[in-house]
Structures are given as C-alpha cells and as structure tokens.
Design a protein around this motif. Structure first.
Motif, short mmCIF file in Angstrom:
data_model
loop_
_atom_site.label_atom_id
_atom_site.label_comp_id
_atom_site.label_asym_id
_atom_site.label_seq_id
_atom_site.Cartn_x
_atom_site.Cartn_y
_atom_site.Cartn_z
N ARG A 16 0.85 -1.19 0.00
CA ARG A 16 0.00 0.00 0.00
C ARG A 16 0.89 1.24 0.00
N GLN A 17 0.54 2.20 -0.86
CA GLN A 17 1.32 3.43 -0.98
C GLN A 17 0.38 4.61 -1.13
N TYR A 32 -3.66 1.59 6.19
CA TYR A 32 -3.03 0.58 5.35
C TYR A 32 -2.67 -0.67 6.14
N GLU A 76 -5.82 -2.67 6.26
CA GLU A 76 -6.12 -3.22 4.94
C GLU A 76 -5.24 -4.44 4.64
N ILE A 77 -3.97 -4.34 4.98
CA ILE A 77 -3.05 -5.44 4.73
C ILE A 77 -3.38 -6.62 5.63
#
Length: 274
Positions: A179-180, A260, A263-264
């Motif tokens: 994620r970025q 993030y 989410e991960i």
C-alpha cells in the motif's frame, strides 16, 4: 548539476586512503541532482564488475549495490517467487523516468536513507541484510531495518562501502501486500506499508516506511485481529517518528499508516481464511 568542487574522479578499484571530501559514485542520480559543496573526490564504482543479481545455493537473492532499478525490475518479472510482484511494485514507487531507472542503483537508494526510498521499503520488508566493506578490509552485516537510522542518517562508518543486500529465500517465498499513498498523482511517497506473511509459521510482518523517518517493522507471531494491529501501530511508532515535510503532515501520515496496516491485515490474514 556541475559539481565544481570535485577535483578528482578516481577508479574505486584503486585502493587508497579515504579522506574527508571523498564520496562513492554509483549511478550518480542523487549526487548530480543538487549541489554537493563538501565533495572533493569521487570514487567511481562502475568498473567494480559486481554481478548485479545472484541467486545463492541456499536460494537467497544477493543484490549488488551497483544493481540498477531496471536490472532488478527485469529480474523480478522473470522470477517465480511469491514475493516477486512486490519488487515491481516498489520499483514503480519511484515514479521515475526510464533514464533514472537505468542509472539509479539499489545501493544508492539505501545510502541516501530518505524516508520515501522504495528500495529501503522493499529490502527492509523482505528481511534484507546489508554487507558493508570497511577500508581496512573488515566486513559487517547489518539488517536493512537497522541500517537506516533516521531521515538521511545511516549506519555507515567513514569510508565504509555498501557491497550488497541479501534477501533470504524464506522471505522471498512470503505472500505480500503493498500500500502506498502520495499527496500528488506523481508525487513522492507519503506513506508506504508492506505486509509479508511467512510461508512456514504464518508470522505476519508489517513494515512501515515513507510515513516514518526510518523503517519500522511490527511482527505478529499469531494472526492478529484488527485491535492487535491498531495497538501495535499505536504503541510501536512514536509520534516523533512520523516524518514531516512538504509531502505530508505527520497526522496524515499516521492516519494512512493505520488505514493501510488494517487493509493489509485483512488481505493477508482474513483473505486467507475465506
């Protein structure tokens, strides 16, 4: 950039005494991007003859410090390791032209020590280990996550040279998630979080970069729930460790890191159970 304080360009194969004002020259994409008034002599690494990428007998991947982004990207596209897609994702995080890709080196990105350095993100997330060569012939090995100490601060002694970064075979067999975030469509990373799920014991590692001044890795021996991840991020990253510059305020970087990380977790933990 014309480095008009440089008085000598020397082949790095020629051994000599390290002195103030010396600098190793790899691809030069950073050195020639802005004034370097403290540099008097450049030691050119381009003729060292190091093999860019080498798979060891144990299945580890040894990346020479002089390996370019383009070389690493080409290798990853032909690799069958589960973590291979992560390599390309981190290469693309540069958002750089093909000219930079073909000159910029992996070692240079690490030795700049910038929070947004995507090769720092990649190699720290995959448990990379730096091999450092001293002027007296000594060798040190330092994990990438401990090599970068702060924004632009590295564990490098005077005259020491980053020779290579080794990624263990076990880490390359991990399932990964990337994620970025950036404030701009083609901007520098403001937050970058990578998750890696160990292929043997299922341990989850979250590696936080770009939003923090140094790589911070959070490990979970058992699959975590949302609360466990939230507590780990909250207590594992001190407020002063969030980076503050034109590419993002600390509060925003912190928010994106929490988002993030969760989410991960869902992708690598809950997604596996479905």
């Amino acid at each position: 950039m014309d480095l008009n304080t440089v008085v000598e360009l020397r082949d790095a194969r020629s051994r000599g005494t390290w002195r103030p004002g010396d600098a190793w020259l790899g691809g030069g994409t950073y050195l020639f991007s802005e004034p370097q008034p403290h540099i008097r002599r450049l030691l050119d690494l381009s003729r060292m003859g190091w093999e860019p990428l080498r798979v060891t007998a144990a299945g580890d991947l040894e990346i020479a410090a002089t390996c370019t982004i383009a070389e690493l990207s080409r290798f990853a596209r032909g690799a069958d390791r589960p973590a291979a897609p992560l390599v390309e994702q981190c290469c693309r995080a540069f958002l750089a032209s093909w000219k930079i890709w073909n000159l910029a080196t992996i070692g240079g990105n690490l030795c700049n020590g910038l929070p947004a350095g995507p090769m720092i993100s990649l190699t720290a997330a995959l448990d990379g280990v730096c091999t450092l060569l001293a002027q007296d012939g000594g060798v040190r090995e330092v994990p990438v996550k401990d090599f970068v100490l702060g924004a632009g601060v590295k564990d490098l002694r005077p005259g020491e040279l980053l020779r290579s970064i080794t990624l263990p075979a076990r880490a390359l067999a991990s399932r990964t998630a990337f994620r970025q975030a950036s404030l701009y469509g083609l901007g520098r990373s403001g937050a970058l979080v990578i998750g890696a799920r160990d292929p043997i014991d299922g341990e989850l590692a979250l590696t936080v970069t770009a939003s923090t001044v140094r790589p911070i890795q959070l490990r979970f021996a058992v699959p975590p729930n949302a609360e466990a991840v939230r507590e780990a991020v909250g207590y594992g990253i001190r407020p002063e460790e969030y980076f503050d510059d034109i590419h993002g305020l600390p509060a925003w970087r912190r928010h994106m890191t929490f988002r993030y990380a969760e989410e991960i977790r869902r992708e690598l933990v809950e997604g596996e159970d479905r």
